[in-house]
Design an enzyme around this catalytic site. Structure first.
Site, PDB file in Angstrom:
ATOM      1  N   ASP A 105       0.793  -1.238   0.000  1.00 22.67           N
ATOM      2  CA  ASP A 105       0.000   0.000   0.000  1.00 22.67           C
ATOM      3  C   ASP A 105       0.825   1.289   0.000  1.00 22.67           C
ATOM      4  OD1 ASP A 105      -2.444  -1.111  -0.271  1.00 22.67           O
ATOM      5  OD2 ASP A 105      -2.986  -1.040   1.841  1.00 22.67           O
ATOM      6  N   LYS A 142       3.468   1.113  -4.874  1.00 25.60           N
ATOM      7  CA  LYS A 142       4.345   0.535  -5.906  1.00 25.60           C
ATOM      8  C   LYS A 142       3.638   0.397  -7.255  1.00 25.60           C
ATOM      9  CE  LYS A 142       4.942  -3.131  -3.352  1.00 25.60           C
ATOM     10  NZ  LYS A 142       4.210  -2.663  -2.148  1.00 25.60           N
ATOM     11  N   THR A 143       2.438  -0.157  -7.219  1.00 23.35           N
ATOM     12  CA  THR A 143       1.735  -0.412  -8.475  1.00 23.35           C
ATOM     13  C   THR A 143       1.277   0.896  -9.107  1.00 23.35           C
ATOM     14  OG1 THR A 143       1.070  -2.550  -7.594  1.00 23.35           O
ATOM     15  CG2 THR A 143      -0.140  -1.752  -9.510  1.00 23.35           C
ATOM     16  N   HIS A 179       2.548  -8.408  -0.255  1.00 23.00           N
ATOM     17  CA  HIS A 179       2.344  -9.341   0.855  1.00 23.00           C
ATOM     18  C   HIS A 179       3.583 -10.219   1.062  1.00 23.00           C
ATOM     19  CE1 HIS A 179       1.573 -12.472  -2.091  1.00 23.00           C
ATOM     20  NE2 HIS A 179       0.889 -11.551  -2.735  1.00 23.00           N
TER      21      HIS A 179
HETATM   22  P1  GDP Z   1       1.162  -1.124  -3.486  1.00 25.36           P
HETATM   23  O1  GDP Z   1       0.523  -2.117  -2.582  1.00 25.36           O
HETATM   24  O2  GDP Z   1       2.486  -0.671  -2.930  1.00 25.36           O
HETATM   25  O3  GDP Z   1       1.281  -1.581  -4.914  1.00 25.36           O
HETATM   26  O4  GDP Z   1       0.240   0.202  -3.459  1.00 25.36           O
HETATM   27  P2  GDP Z   1      -0.862   0.702  -4.516  1.00 25.36           P
HETATM   28  O5  GDP Z   1      -0.210   1.254  -5.721  1.00 25.36           O
HETATM   29  O6  GDP Z   1      -1.861  -0.381  -4.696  1.00 25.36           O
HETATM   30  O7  GDP Z   1      -1.466   1.930  -3.698  1.00 25.36           O
HETATM   31  C1  GDP Z   1      -2.071   1.768  -2.438  1.00 25.36           C
HETATM   32  C2  GDP Z   1      -3.002   2.933  -2.142  1.00 25.36           C
HETATM   33  O8  GDP Z   1      -2.268   4.140  -2.041  1.00 25.36           O
HETATM   34  C3  GDP Z   1      -4.046   3.164  -3.231  1.00 25.36           C
HETATM   35  O9  GDP Z   1      -5.261   3.510  -2.613  1.00 25.36           O
HETATM   36  C4  GDP Z   1      -3.487   4.320  -4.003  1.00 25.36           C
HETATM   37  O10 GDP Z   1      -4.459   5.092  -4.667  1.00 25.36           O
HETATM   38  C5  GDP Z   1      -2.791   5.114  -2.928  1.00 25.36           C
HETATM   39  N1  GDP Z   1      -1.679   5.880  -3.497  1.00 25.36           N
HETATM   40  C6  GDP Z   1      -0.702   5.397  -4.297  1.00 25.36           C
HETATM   41  N2  GDP Z   1       0.146   6.386  -4.653  1.00 25.36           N
HETATM   42  C7  GDP Z   1      -0.294   7.513  -4.056  1.00 25.36           C
HETATM   43  C8  GDP Z   1       0.174   8.864  -4.049  1.00 25.36           C
HETATM   44  O11 GDP Z   1       1.180   9.231  -4.670  1.00 25.36           O
HETATM   45  N3  GDP Z   1      -0.530   9.758  -3.311  1.00 25.36           N
HETATM   46  C9  GDP Z   1      -1.634   9.400  -2.626  1.00 25.36           C
HETATM   47  N4  GDP Z   1      -2.258  10.348  -1.943  1.00 25.36           N
HETATM   48  N5  GDP Z   1      -2.117   8.144  -2.600  1.00 25.36           N
HETATM   49  C10 GDP Z   1      -1.458   7.202  -3.318  1.00 25.36           C
HETATM   50 MG    MG Z   2       0.835  -3.427  -5.756  1.00 27.22          MG
END
Ligand code: GDP
Ligand code: MG
Length: 388
Positions: A21, A24-25, A84
């Site tokens: 979260d 990354k994606t 995870h």
């Molecule tokens: P991952 O698990 O690392 O791949 O994270 P995700 O890309 O799925 O992002 C997790 C959450 O963080 C999502 O609800 C995104 O919309 C939010 N998020 C990701 N990047 C940003 C950002 O640059 N700014 C903000 N405010 N939220 C973000």
């Molecule tokens: Mg991800």
């Protein structure tokens, strides 16, 4: 007809790592968006990366999504891995060949357990350069972000990365994805940092060809295809190869990278190889395709292993001679029995020497990194010191 792959720029493999979260994606999607808007490559939306549809369609869980893009100076294959616990397995298998990594840390949350675990594993598998993306900078408070930056630099230094010199770029994957110019510029700055800070690695082009199999699929009417990153050497259409693990030899009758045909693949390339006369069921993830006679699989080796502490997600109790965890070696997942010699036991947080006897033969060599896992979590990270 498909357009052939033309090698115009040096090719590197990078990937995002960091706590679940932290973005990354989103950042991976944003990178492809920013470059696509500039006419350099194809935008890959969040859903396509996160759900990795071709993997779902194949019915195989490989938990790793590849995207491809180009900066002015380089061609990149970029892997995004889920956040995870299974991340670690891919870190050691699919990602063992990362030439550099983008460590994504949320400016709102700072370092979390998986942030530290991924840095530790990156060090273990030989990723020498990490660029930090302090993500969610759009929502963060400046002073808090400064603190997070200090904390990340300390973490890198603690793992031998020289945290003072590492580029730390404040970005917002989310805002860049929405086209906000301030934040698309931040993604450009991040890519510049990757271009300049991650050096072009030495490729062992003259070594005998070796490719650890990441995935296997069937192309109806054409045969069995294996995919993965070429670890060393080169392979051309028509070359003979051994398929180690399957106990077969074959001939490469097709060669592609990201859907584009190529005549020769070389160390560092992410490729699909069509293998003549290999039955679909004979070959699996974990097998190795190599130049004929160039590697002899073995099962006994000595190793240096770091047993993760409970804080790093490892065990709470010691391990002893006779312990039988899983060893993740390249893309293979093999059970092995451990001999700790005179010490006899090793506690979480200790660095130890061990002898391992695997349940089956795999290609081994000194310097090869691996992970030790048990019940779906990583409990150790090691390096082969000698093949016995
Ligand atoms: P991952 O698990 O690392 O791949 O994270 P995700 O890309 O799925 O992002 C997790 C959450 O963080 C999502 O609800 C995104 O919309 C939010 N998020 C990701 N990047 C940003 C950002 O640059 N700014 C903000 N405010 N939220 C973000
Ligand atoms: Mg991800």
């Amino acid at each position: 007809p498909k357009t052939a792959y033309v090698r115009t720029k040096p090719h590197l493999n990078i990937g995002t790592m960091g706590h679940v979260d932290h973005g990354k994606t989103t950042l991976t999607a944003a990178i492809t968006k920013v470059l696509a808007d500039r006419g350099a490559g194809t935008f890959v939306p969040f859903d396509r990366i996160d759900r990795a549809p071709e993997e779902a369609a194949r019915g195989i869980t490989i938990n790793i999504a590849h995207v491809e893009y180009e900066t002015d100076t380089r061609h990149y294959a970029h892997v995004d891995m889920p956040g995870h616990a299974d991340y670690v397995k891919n870190m050691v298998t699919g990602a063992a060949q990362l030439d550099g990594a983008i460590l994504v840390v949320s400016a709102l949350d700072g370092i979390m357990p998986q942030t530290a675990e991924h840095v530790l594993l990156a060090r273990q598998v030989g990723v020498d350069h990490i660029v930090v993306a302090l993500n969610k900078a759009d929502a963060g408070d400046e002073e808090l972000t400064d603190l997070v930056e200090l904390e990340v630099r300390d973490l890198l230094t603690a793992h031998g990365y020289g945290g003072d010199a590492a580029p730390v770029v404040r970005v917002s994957g989310l805002k860049a994805l929405q086209g906000d110019p301030r934040w698309t510029a931040s993604v450009d700055a991040l890519l510049d940092a990757v271009d300049t800070y991650v050096p072009m690695p030495e490729r062992y082009l003259d070594a005998p060809f070796l490719l650890p199999v990441e995935n296997v699929l069937t192309i109806t009417g054409r045969g069995t295809v294996v995919t993965g990153a070429v670890e060393r050497g080169t392979v051309r259409l028509g070359d003979r190869v051994d398929v180690l693990g399957a106990g077969l030899d074959s001939v490469v009758t097709g060669l592609e990278t990201f859907g584009k045909p190529m005549e020769e693949a070389q160390a560092g390339d992410n490729v699909a190889l069509l293998l003549r006369g290999v039955p679909r069921d004979a070959v699996r993830r974990g097998h190795v395709v190599a130049a004929p006679g160039s590697v002899i699989p073995r099962r006994r080796f000595s190793a240096q292993v770091y047993v993760l502490s409970a804080r790093e997600g490892g065990r709470t109790t010691a391990v002893a001679t006779g312990y039988r965890p899983q060893f993740y070696i390249r893309t293979a997942d093999v059970v092995g029995v451990v001999d700790l010699g005179e010490a006899g036991v090793a506690r979480p947080g200790e660095r130890i020497t061990m002898t391992v006897e695997l349940g089956r033969d795999v290609p081994l060599e000194p310097g090869l990194g691996f992970a030790v896992r048990e019940g779906g979590r990583t409990v150790g990270a090691g390096t082969v010191t000698a093949v016995l």
